[in-house]
Scaffold this active site. Sequence first.
Site, PDB file in Angstrom:
ATOM      1  N   LYS A 136       6.695   7.879   8.232  1.00 28.48           N
ATOM      2  CA  LYS A 136       7.535   6.678   8.213  1.00 28.48           C
ATOM      3  C   LYS A 136       9.003   6.998   8.503  1.00 28.48           C
ATOM      4  O   LYS A 136       9.382   7.194   9.639  1.00 28.48           O
ATOM      5  CB  LYS A 136       7.339   5.920   6.901  1.00 28.48           C
ATOM      6  CG  LYS A 136       5.932   5.293   6.784  1.00 28.48           C
ATOM      7  CD  LYS A 136       5.851   4.285   5.680  1.00 28.48           C
ATOM      8  CE  LYS A 136       4.441   3.722   5.526  1.00 28.48           C
ATOM      9  NZ  LYS A 136       4.013   2.879   6.648  1.00 28.48           N
ATOM     10  N   TYR A 164      -4.684  -5.284  10.495  1.00 25.43           N
ATOM     11  CA  TYR A 164      -4.628  -6.123   9.292  1.00 25.43           C
ATOM     12  C   TYR A 164      -4.542  -7.615   9.641  1.00 25.43           C
ATOM     13  O   TYR A 164      -3.854  -8.374   8.960  1.00 25.43           O
ATOM     14  CB  TYR A 164      -3.436  -5.742   8.413  1.00 25.43           C
ATOM     15  CG  TYR A 164      -3.441  -4.309   7.949  1.00 25.43           C
ATOM     16  CD1 TYR A 164      -4.306  -3.887   6.952  1.00 25.43           C
ATOM     17  CD2 TYR A 164      -2.574  -3.378   8.510  1.00 25.43           C
ATOM     18  CE1 TYR A 164      -4.320  -2.565   6.534  1.00 25.43           C
ATOM     19  CE2 TYR A 164      -2.582  -2.051   8.093  1.00 25.43           C
ATOM     20  CZ  TYR A 164      -3.456  -1.657   7.103  1.00 25.43           C
ATOM     21  OH  TYR A 164      -3.477  -0.356   6.696  1.00 25.43           O
ATOM     22  N   TYR A 193      -2.715   3.654  -2.317  1.00 24.07           N
ATOM     23  CA  TYR A 193      -2.993   3.523  -0.889  1.00 24.07           C
ATOM     24  C   TYR A 193      -2.416   4.759  -0.213  1.00 24.07           C
ATOM     25  O   TYR A 193      -1.215   5.021  -0.287  1.00 24.07           O
ATOM     26  CB  TYR A 193      -2.363   2.262  -0.295  1.00 24.07           C
ATOM     27  CG  TYR A 193      -2.534   2.194   1.209  1.00 24.07           C
ATOM     28  CD1 TYR A 193      -3.705   1.698   1.761  1.00 24.07           C
ATOM     29  CD2 TYR A 193      -1.545   2.663   2.059  1.00 24.07           C
ATOM     30  CE1 TYR A 193      -3.880   1.660   3.140  1.00 24.07           C
ATOM     31  CE2 TYR A 193      -1.705   2.628   3.430  1.00 24.07           C
ATOM     32  CZ  TYR A 193      -2.881   2.128   3.962  1.00 24.07           C
ATOM     33  OH  TYR A 193      -3.045   2.107   5.326  1.00 24.07           O
ATOM     34  N   ASP A 211       2.490  12.178  -2.135  1.00 25.81           N
ATOM     35  CA  ASP A 211       2.495  11.369  -0.922  1.00 25.81           C
ATOM     36  C   ASP A 211       3.822  10.613  -0.872  1.00 25.81           C
ATOM     37  O   ASP A 211       3.968   9.536  -1.440  1.00 25.81           O
ATOM     38  CB  ASP A 211       1.305  10.405  -0.935  1.00 25.81           C
ATOM     39  CG  ASP A 211       1.265   9.488   0.277  1.00 25.81           C
ATOM     40  OD1 ASP A 211       2.235   9.505   1.064  1.00 25.81           O
ATOM     41  OD2 ASP A 211       0.282   8.743   0.432  1.00 25.81           O
TER      42      ASP A 211
END
Length: 432
Positions: free
Chosen positions: A270, A21, A148, A241
């Site tokens: 995560k 990114y 996302y 998600d």
Amino acid sequence: MLQTTVNTLPERDLAVIWHPYTQMQTAPAPIGIVRGEGACLYDEQDNAYIDATSSWWVNIHGHAHPYMAQQLAAQALQLQHCIFAGYTHPPAVNLAERLLQILPDNQARVFYSDNGSTAVEVALKMALQYWDNKGQRKHKLLAFKNAYHGDTFGAMSVSGRSVFTRVFEDLLFEVHFLDVPSPENITQIIADIAAQDPEQVAAFIFEPLLQGSGGMIMYDATAFDQLLQYCRSKDILLIADEVMTGFGRTGKNFAMENIRTQPDMICLSKGLTGGSMALGVTTSTAAIYDAFLSADKLKTLFHGHSFTANPLACTMALASLDLFIKPECGEQRQRIQIRHQHFLDELQQQPSVKNPRLLGTILAFEVTTNNADGYTNNLADHLHRFFKSRRIMLRPLGNTLYILPPYCITDEQLDAVYDSIRQMLAELKEIV
């Protein structure tokens, strides 16, 4: 001829690394981080940076946690890796058993991968092949606008069309995108699905209650539950998600605990390992799993990774769970939420702040600018530099600023984060 020696970590980095990114031509040199402790990371000069976004939302217990390091060292001396097709090991079995104890009670099986994006890929493949194994061709998928779900191709396909997907849009499979639900639009959203021939829809994938990279978009739980109930009535599989929202971020252990309707599959990563190692998980109901049981090998789920169920990663997830279920962790989360609420009240009085909002330990708002809100808003670079200069690790999503700290962050460190935001708002004209 004397050769110039490149000594600093950022200089060495710029000679060999391509960062995510990041527009490498214009981006400033990265800060070299050499160690971590608690909610702080330290550079080569031993300057402390408060990690106010949990290093991309992964770190929940703090950096270099002694207990987690001890568990990792012990496991490394026992078993570091083992092929997971035809073999198994204690960390994988122990972790699956413990996860199923705290997830919604309809979850029955655990499939391991190695990050959030691949956990989503697995869920999508499970959903599509589930219907194929049952002799039904259902290939349509539903997702939210601004979603996302990751950067691999399946995950990009079910993500909202944005700067992340722009170059690849002709290569992504078709998905029907819905508005996030509210009491005002839920009837229209259901009518929208009905118009898509819901009998042909295989699955609906969603980030429950909070869209992270889309701009920390928070939406109504009651209307969302109505939407899920409608999808369930049409035999549309539900994929939650929880890569970001899992492990306490929204206040509950998992965001789906705020909803009556249980998902068919859940994606985790995560915070799963406390931000220490790469690991992904996709859980499913027994009904999903049973549809793959057959004498016909073509009904096998043909998916795997070399590092599937890596024993070291599973051990770190178990260590993180040990810390997560302690009462102190819940008390830390509640303390952060209370502190955030006080700061939220203050932000609501700021004329340059738009839509301040709070969910669990996540505080977010937009900084008002003359440009459109969103990831490409040019205020982001200015904000990023501003906070880096004050040694606060905040990474804006365009003009959306958010605080999502490790649970161990102290009140003094939170005050330093809040003070830096106050300074930013006071100096906003100079920044822009």
